[in-house]
Design a protein around this motif. Structure first.
Motif, PDB file in Angstrom:
ATOM      1  N   THR A 134      40.435  42.762  33.511  1.00  0.00           N
ATOM      2  CA  THR A 134      41.796  42.270  33.355  1.00  0.00           C
ATOM      3  C   THR A 134      41.873  40.761  33.541  1.00  0.00           C
ATOM      4  O   THR A 134      42.934  40.181  33.455  1.00  0.00           O
ATOM      5  CB  THR A 134      42.715  42.938  34.395  1.00  0.00           C
ATOM      6  OG1 THR A 134      42.160  42.753  35.694  1.00  0.00           O
ATOM      7  CG2 THR A 134      42.848  44.419  34.114  1.00  0.00           C
ATOM      8  N   ASN A 135      40.754  40.114  33.791  1.00  0.00           N
ATOM      9  CA  ASN A 135      40.734  38.674  33.986  1.00  0.00           C
ATOM     10  C   ASN A 135      40.293  38.030  32.687  1.00  0.00           C
ATOM     11  O   ASN A 135      39.117  37.839  32.424  1.00  0.00           O
ATOM     12  CB  ASN A 135      39.769  38.314  35.125  1.00  0.00           C
ATOM     13  CG  ASN A 135      39.986  36.898  35.629  1.00  0.00           C
ATOM     14  OD1 ASN A 135      40.690  36.124  35.013  1.00  0.00           O
ATOM     15  ND2 ASN A 135      39.367  36.593  36.752  1.00  0.00           N
ATOM     16  N   SER A 136      41.269  37.668  31.844  1.00  0.00           N
ATOM     17  CA  SER A 136      40.965  37.284  30.473  1.00  0.00           C
ATOM     18  C   SER A 136      40.153  36.007  30.384  1.00  0.00           C
ATOM     19  O   SER A 136      39.408  35.797  29.424  1.00  0.00           O
ATOM     20  CB  SER A 136      42.261  37.122  29.676  1.00  0.00           C
ATOM     21  OG  SER A 136      43.081  36.127  30.262  1.00  0.00           O
ATOM     22  N   GLN A 179      35.592  41.710  42.082  1.00  0.00           N
ATOM     23  CA  GLN A 179      36.915  41.170  41.766  1.00  0.00           C
ATOM     24  C   GLN A 179      37.363  41.568  40.362  1.00  0.00           C
ATOM     25  O   GLN A 179      38.560  41.660  40.086  1.00  0.00           O
ATOM     26  CB  GLN A 179      36.893  39.642  41.902  1.00  0.00           C
ATOM     27  CG  GLN A 179      38.251  38.981  41.748  1.00  0.00           C
ATOM     28  CD  GLN A 179      39.217  39.346  42.866  1.00  0.00           C
ATOM     29  OE1 GLN A 179      38.833  39.362  44.039  1.00  0.00           O
ATOM     30  NE2 GLN A 179      40.466  39.625  42.533  1.00  0.00           N
ATOM     31  N   PRO A 206      43.022  44.982  39.717  1.00  0.00           N
ATOM     32  CA  PRO A 206      43.972  44.746  38.623  1.00  0.00           C
ATOM     33  C   PRO A 206      45.091  43.810  39.049  1.00  0.00           C
ATOM     34  O   PRO A 206      45.353  43.634  40.254  1.00  0.00           O
ATOM     35  CB  PRO A 206      44.525  46.151  38.337  1.00  0.00           C
ATOM     36  CG  PRO A 206      44.392  46.878  39.634  1.00  0.00           C
ATOM     37  CD  PRO A 206      43.153  46.326  40.292  1.00  0.00           C
ATOM     38  N   PRO A 207      45.757  43.197  38.071  1.00  0.00           N
ATOM     39  CA  PRO A 207      46.923  42.383  38.404  1.00  0.00           C
ATOM     40  C   PRO A 207      47.996  43.231  39.082  1.00  0.00           C
ATOM     41  O   PRO A 207      48.013  44.460  38.951  1.00  0.00           O
ATOM     42  CB  PRO A 207      47.409  41.881  37.035  1.00  0.00           C
ATOM     43  CG  PRO A 207      46.236  42.032  36.129  1.00  0.00           C
ATOM     44  CD  PRO A 207      45.461  43.206  36.638  1.00  0.00           C
ATOM     45  N   GLU A 208      48.879  42.569  39.794  1.00  0.00           N
ATOM     46  CA  GLU A 208      49.956  43.270  40.487  1.00  0.00           C
ATOM     47  C   GLU A 208      50.771  44.101  39.501  1.00  0.00           C
ATOM     48  O   GLU A 208      51.071  43.654  38.391  1.00  0.00           O
ATOM     49  CB  GLU A 208      50.864  42.263  41.194  1.00  0.00           C
ATOM     50  CG  GLU A 208      51.884  42.895  42.111  1.00  0.00           C
ATOM     51  CD  GLU A 208      52.683  41.858  42.884  1.00  0.00           C
ATOM     52  OE1 GLU A 208      53.640  42.252  43.577  1.00  0.00           O
ATOM     53  OE2 GLU A 208      52.336  40.655  42.794  1.00  0.00           O
ATOM     54  N   ASP A 209      51.105  45.319  39.910  1.00  0.00           N
ATOM     55  CA  ASP A 209      51.932  46.232  39.115  1.00  0.00           C
ATOM     56  C   ASP A 209      51.262  46.684  37.820  1.00  0.00           C
ATOM     57  O   ASP A 209      51.931  47.088  36.868  1.00  0.00           O
ATOM     58  CB  ASP A 209      53.298  45.603  38.773  1.00  0.00           C
ATOM     59  CG  ASP A 209      54.090  45.256  40.023  1.00  0.00           C
ATOM     60  OD1 ASP A 209      53.995  46.029  41.006  1.00  0.00           O
ATOM     61  OD2 ASP A 209      54.772  44.228  40.032  1.00  0.00           O
ATOM     62  N   GLU A 210      49.935  46.655  37.785  1.00  0.00           N
ATOM     63  CA  GLU A 210      49.227  47.121  36.586  1.00  0.00           C
ATOM     64  C   GLU A 210      48.063  48.004  37.005  1.00  0.00           C
ATOM     65  O   GLU A 210      47.196  47.573  37.774  1.00  0.00           O
ATOM     66  CB  GLU A 210      48.714  45.945  35.764  1.00  0.00           C
ATOM     67  CG  GLU A 210      47.960  46.361  34.502  1.00  0.00           C
ATOM     68  CD  GLU A 210      47.484  45.165  33.698  1.00  0.00           C
ATOM     69  OE1 GLU A 210      46.347  45.196  33.206  1.00  0.00           O
ATOM     70  OE2 GLU A 210      48.261  44.202  33.567  1.00  0.00           O
ATOM     71  N   GLN A 237      49.746  50.486  44.364  1.00  0.00           N
ATOM     72  CA  GLN A 237      49.654  51.273  43.135  1.00  0.00           C
ATOM     73  C   GLN A 237      49.464  52.770  43.363  1.00  0.00           C
ATOM     74  O   GLN A 237      49.979  53.582  42.600  1.00  0.00           O
ATOM     75  CB  GLN A 237      48.488  50.751  42.268  1.00  0.00           C
ATOM     76  CG  GLN A 237      48.604  49.298  41.868  1.00  0.00           C
ATOM     77  CD  GLN A 237      49.640  49.088  40.782  1.00  0.00           C
ATOM     78  OE1 GLN A 237      50.439  49.977  40.477  1.00  0.00           O
ATOM     79  NE2 GLN A 237      49.656  47.917  40.198  1.00  0.00           N
TER      80      GLN A 237
END
Length: 319
Positions: A6-8, A165, A169-173, A294
């Motif tokens: 998720t870290n583009s 790391q 995931p990002p917050e709320d995902e 989550q």
């Protein structure tokens, strides 16, 4: 074995012609190699398969007992046959069918047909029977790191915490292990789904074999139980480690992304030096924070041990 990062900003493109063949020496190189192997043309066509009702799908997240369950399921249906090159050729991976030359709908040597995939419930082909084992996500990350070390990247060149790391995931995902676990837990009342935990498989191999046989609708004699328990023990699988070394995907990785020939991808090991493979307090706290934000709101569980207890309670009430 795939994960979705998720870290583009970590994504970069590497073609075999752009670099000498070899393993990654940085996290950025590893991420690029991983992304190249797991392209849509190679990976992710799982849902297109139309299963029979008797087909068995082994569906844990990576490094959560997948190979172990492949061995158990194959031993049960074959009466302990070990005449195979690698377990992935007799219990094939749905995630890489075309590049590995697998005809998914072809007959298998033993019935019921069995497959493995790391898919979420949403993506798995519907209409068969399913076995999913959960494992503590912190242990999953360490095991996955060790598995990829000396295969995708040189030992010691990528920091374990930086690797871990990737799975925060990002917050709320929801993503990765978190999404996979929730998707399968939501099927807990589905009679075609058997939920297990890796830790309880370790603690009760006999009980695990009995549960898998029940899902597969296989009559379990004392002799068959003894055979499958023996052949799915760590000692037996270590003694026959070449049967569990991911050679099909290794060959694909050698061809597609230039990893060295005959890299080490052994999936059965003696264990590791825990002092070397230890997550930092910061990463442990990050994983705990994902759980609180989550998982706990969706399940009421305060930690992974609560999930284990919930799985055990379901087995106790179903017997």
């Amino acid at each position: 074995m795939a994960y979705k990062r998720t870290n583009s900003e970590m994504i970069m493109t590497i073609k075999p012609a752009d670099r000498p063949w070899g393993r990654a020496t940085t996290l950025e190189q590893f991420n690029a190699l991983h992304d190249k192997l797991f392209t849509p043309g190679n990976y992710g066509q799982v849902a297109l398969f139309d299963p029979r009702p008797s087909d068995v799908f082994i569906t844990p997240f990576a490094k959560s007992g997948t190979t172990w369950l492949q061995q158990i399921a194959h031993g049960l249906r074959s009466q302990g046959d070990m005449n195979f090159e690698e377990v992935g050729f007799v219990v094939p991976c749905l995630d890489f069918p075309h590049p590995l030359g697998i005809a998914l709908d072809a007959p298998q040597a033993f019935e019921p047909r069995a497959y493995m995939t790391h898919s979420n419930w949403q993506d798995v082909p519907k209409g068969g029977r399913y076995i999913c084992a959960f494992r503590n996500p912190k242990d999953v990350i360490v095991s996955y790191y060790r598995f990829l070390e000396n295969w995708f990247f040189e030992p010691g060149v990528i920091d374990l915490d930086a690797f871990a790391q990737n799975f925060v995931p990002p917050e709320d995902e929801l993503g990765d292990w978190w999404l996979h676990m929730i998707s399968w837990w939501e099927q807990r009342d589905n009679a075609a789904v058997l939920l297990l935990t890796y830790e309880d498989m370790v603690g009760d191999l006999v009980g695990t074999v009995r549960k898998v046989a029940g899902l597969m609708d296989i009559t379990l004699t004392d002799d068959l139980l003894d055979t499958v328990v023996r052949q799915s023990s760590r000692d037996f699988m270590l003694a026959n480690a070449s049967h569990f070394d991911e050679r099909g995907v290794r060959r694909l990785a050698e061809k597609e992304i230039g990893l060295p020939f005959n890299s080490d991808a052994t999936k059965v090991t003696q264990g590791a030096d825990k002092s070397r493979y230890r997550l930092s307090p910061e990463i442990n706290a990050a994983f705990d924070a994902v759980w609180r934000s989550q998982i706990e709101p969706r399940t009421g569980w305060s930690d992974y041990d609560d999930l284990r207890k919930a799985v055990r309670v379901r087995h106790a009430t179903s017997t």
